[in-house]
Enzyme design. Structure first.
Site, short mmCIF file in Angstrom:
data_model
loop_
_atom_site.label_atom_id
_atom_site.label_comp_id
_atom_site.label_asym_id
_atom_site.label_seq_id
_atom_site.Cartn_x
_atom_site.Cartn_y
_atom_site.Cartn_z
N TYR A 87 -17.16 19.05 -10.32
CA TYR A 87 -17.76 17.63 -10.26
C TYR A 87 -18.68 17.22 -9.67
O TYR A 87 -18.40 17.69 -8.07
CB TYR A 87 -16.52 17.04 -10.70
CG TYR A 87 -17.49 15.37 -10.95
CD1 TYR A 87 -17.80 14.55 -11.72
CD2 TYR A 87 -16.53 14.65 -9.65
CE1 TYR A 87 -18.02 12.91 -11.72
CE2 TYR A 87 -17.36 12.94 -9.39
CZ TYR A 87 -16.75 12.74 -10.43
OH TYR A 87 -18.27 10.61 -10.61
N LYS A 147 -11.25 8.23 -17.11
CA LYS A 147 -11.79 9.31 -18.38
C LYS A 147 -10.63 8.63 -19.24
O LYS A 147 -10.50 7.38 -19.35
CB LYS A 147 -11.91 10.55 -17.91
CG LYS A 147 -13.09 10.30 -16.67
CD LYS A 147 -14.22 10.20 -17.03
CE LYS A 147 -15.30 9.95 -15.13
NZ LYS A 147 -14.80 10.81 -14.64
N ASP A 207 -8.89 20.37 -11.03
CA ASP A 207 -9.52 18.87 -11.50
C ASP A 207 -9.16 18.98 -13.36
O ASP A 207 -10.20 20.13 -14.09
CB ASP A 207 -11.04 18.63 -11.47
CG ASP A 207 -10.82 17.25 -12.03
OD1 ASP A 207 -10.99 16.71 -12.87
OD2 ASP A 207 -12.07 16.50 -11.21
N ARG A 256 0.66 -1.20 -0.01
CA ARG A 256 -0.11 0.24 0.43
C ARG A 256 1.25 1.39 0.14
O ARG A 256 0.48 2.53 -0.84
CB ARG A 256 -0.75 0.00 1.21
CG ARG A 256 -2.41 0.94 1.90
CD ARG A 256 -3.02 1.04 2.47
NE ARG A 256 -2.51 0.76 3.62
CZ ARG A 256 -2.09 1.23 4.78
NH1 ARG A 256 -1.66 2.25 4.92
NH2 ARG A 256 -1.95 0.57 5.76
C1 LIG Z 1 -15.30 11.39 -13.16
C2 LIG Z 1 -14.49 12.39 -12.52
C3 LIG Z 1 -14.42 12.40 -11.23
C4 LIG Z 1 -14.52 11.39 -10.63
O1 LIG Z 1 -13.60 9.78 -11.25
P1 LIG Z 1 -13.70 8.73 -10.50
O2 LIG Z 1 -12.89 7.61 -10.26
O3 LIG Z 1 -15.22 7.95 -11.16
O4 LIG Z 1 -14.10 8.55 -8.75
C5 LIG Z 1 -13.84 13.06 -10.95
N1 LIG Z 1 -13.34 14.47 -11.76
C6 LIG Z 1 -14.29 14.95 -12.87
C7 LIG Z 1 -14.11 15.88 -13.39
C8 LIG Z 1 -14.65 13.73 -13.77
O5 LIG Z 1 -15.36 13.67 -14.72
#
Ligand SMILES: *Cc1c(COP(=O)(O)O)cnc(C)c1O
Length: 396
Positions: free
Chosen positions: A112, A210, A185, A59
């Site tokens: 988000y 993504k 982000d 971890r």
């Molecule tokens: C999907 C998404 C997240 C979260 O990602 P996860 O792996 O689903 O927790 C964070 N920020 C944005 C802009 C996203 O589209």
């Protein structure tokens, strides 16, 4: 890193191919192998007592996390990267590493949406941190919202659902003048279209779920820090919270990284074609797409970004709910699904009434997010066209 110990002089696409790899350490095997590990044994007591011993416990770090994190630090141009098991935990860990009870933080209104729950339930209710939502288009006007106890300015650019592009350099500068840390982000750009750290941001985080993963089969996050000291703080917080990612997920993200720019160029080209066609449709009253002149922050997008991705928001004409249901249900190539950045097209309805505080959402038409995948855009357009016929039938 093969024969190139230093990737600095190489162009981005070359670095994306070479980063996070060390075939010479693995019998020439091109990709770093998954070496399942919780327990890691020590040669002797001196090694165990050495705080700098390389790998202590699964971890806390392993060869795969080193490979993944070095590749992501390279991509974003940061001094340190910390992997987390989801994009959401990249967000929560970044914020938690920078706040304490009594602080005030500035949160972009287009964040988000699930982050709003964390702000209310964890930051607000459990920790006594005040969260104030601000207009994504505020730019240098953010200065007026800064207080004595403001510790973080959080950005997401372009924002979720409506994709406003923020004036990141202006906000980062205002924050710096007040000794406030900035977090952004960067999932929309995948680190390919925009490099926040070069624009003065302290932490650029991503949901690797993504575009980096790119195949709809992994949840993973990364936090990239501009400087090493901040990297240490964030890593300690990640260890305190226990948010380490799984090796298989990091291996899939590294695989995705090799084709990232190639896929994104095609996603963007397909989306541009779909947008051009959507502009001719009377059923669509507004298109949310940063590369479209007139979009909120279009000029900033042109100044700071090198391209667009495959996400499009469309606001439909006001219509009975049945018309929207028939439209969405008639689509064969756009199944309803959360997430985006995979190879396949998707649709996700957006309900923003509960997700906007600084700018209340007042639109009456349905807002739909289209993720344009790698299918032939002519097929996607034909699919949308036949579904609009269903929409019009009910709308009359
Ligand atoms: C999907 C998404 C997240 C979260 O990602 P996860 O792996 O689903 O927790 C964070 N920020 C944005 C802009 C996203 O589209």
């Amino acid at each position: 890193m093969s024969k190139h110990k230093d990737l600095k002089g190489l162009k981005r696409d070359t670095r994306l191919v070479l980063s996070g790899r060390a075939p010479e350490s693995y019998f020439g095997i091109v990709n770093p192998p998954v070496a399942r590990a919780s327990t890691i044994i020590y040669p002797d007591l001196a090694a165990y007592e050495n705080p700098d011993h390389q790998y202590r416990y699964g971890r806390l770090g392993n060869p795969m996390s080193d490979a993944f994190e070095s590749a992501l630090a390279e991509l974003e141009g940061g001094a340190a990267a910390i992997g987390t098991q989801t994009g959401m935990s990249a967000i929560t860990t970044s914020i938690l590493s920078l706040v304490k009870t009594g602080d005030h933080i500035l949160m972009v209104d287009t964040v988000y949406p699930p982050v709003r729950g964390f702000c209310t339930n964890v930051l607000g209710r459990m920790m006594g941190v005040e969260v104030e939502y601000y207009d994504p288009c505020i730019g240098a006007g953010i200065k007026a919202l800064i207080r004595e106890n403001t510790s973080v300015i959080y950005m997401e650019s372009p924002g979720s659902a409506t994709f406003e592009v923020q004036d990141v350099p202006a906000i980062a500068q205002a924050a710096r003048e007040h000794g406030i840390k900035t977090v952004l982000d960067n999932t929309w750009s995948a680190g390919v279209l925009f490099r926040p750290i070069e624009h003065g941001v302290d932490i650029s985080l991503q949901s690797c779920t993504k575009y980096i993963g790119g195949h709809s089969d992994v949840n993973l996050g990364v936090i990239v820090c501009a400087d090493a000291a901040l990297g240490k703080t964030v890593r300690q917080c990640a260890h305190d919270l226990g948010v380490a990612p799984a090796q298989e997920d990091m291996a899939l993200a590294l695989r995705g990284l090799r084709t990232l720019t190639t896929r994104m160029k095609q996603n963007a080209a397909n989306a541009a074609k779909v947008v051009e066609w959507l502009q001719t449709r009377q059923e669509v009253t507004r298109i949310y797409y940063p590369a479209l002149e007139g979009h909120k922050g279009y000029e900033i997008w042109r100044r700071d970004f090198s391209g667009a991705n495959g996400l499009i928001g469309i606001l439909l004409q006001e219509a009975p709910a049945g018309a929207v249901h028939d439209f969405v249900n008639a689509l064969a190539l756009f199944p309803i699904g959360s997430s985006w950045g995979g190879y396949e097209s998707l649709l996700q309805p957006q309900y923003l009434a509960k997700c906007r505080a600084a700018n209340p959402w007042k639109e009456k038409g349905a807002l739909l997010r289209l993720q344009i995948g790698l299918e032939d855009p002519d097929d996607l357009i034909a699919d949308l066209a036949q579904a609009f016929e269903k929409f019009n039938k009910v709308r009359g």
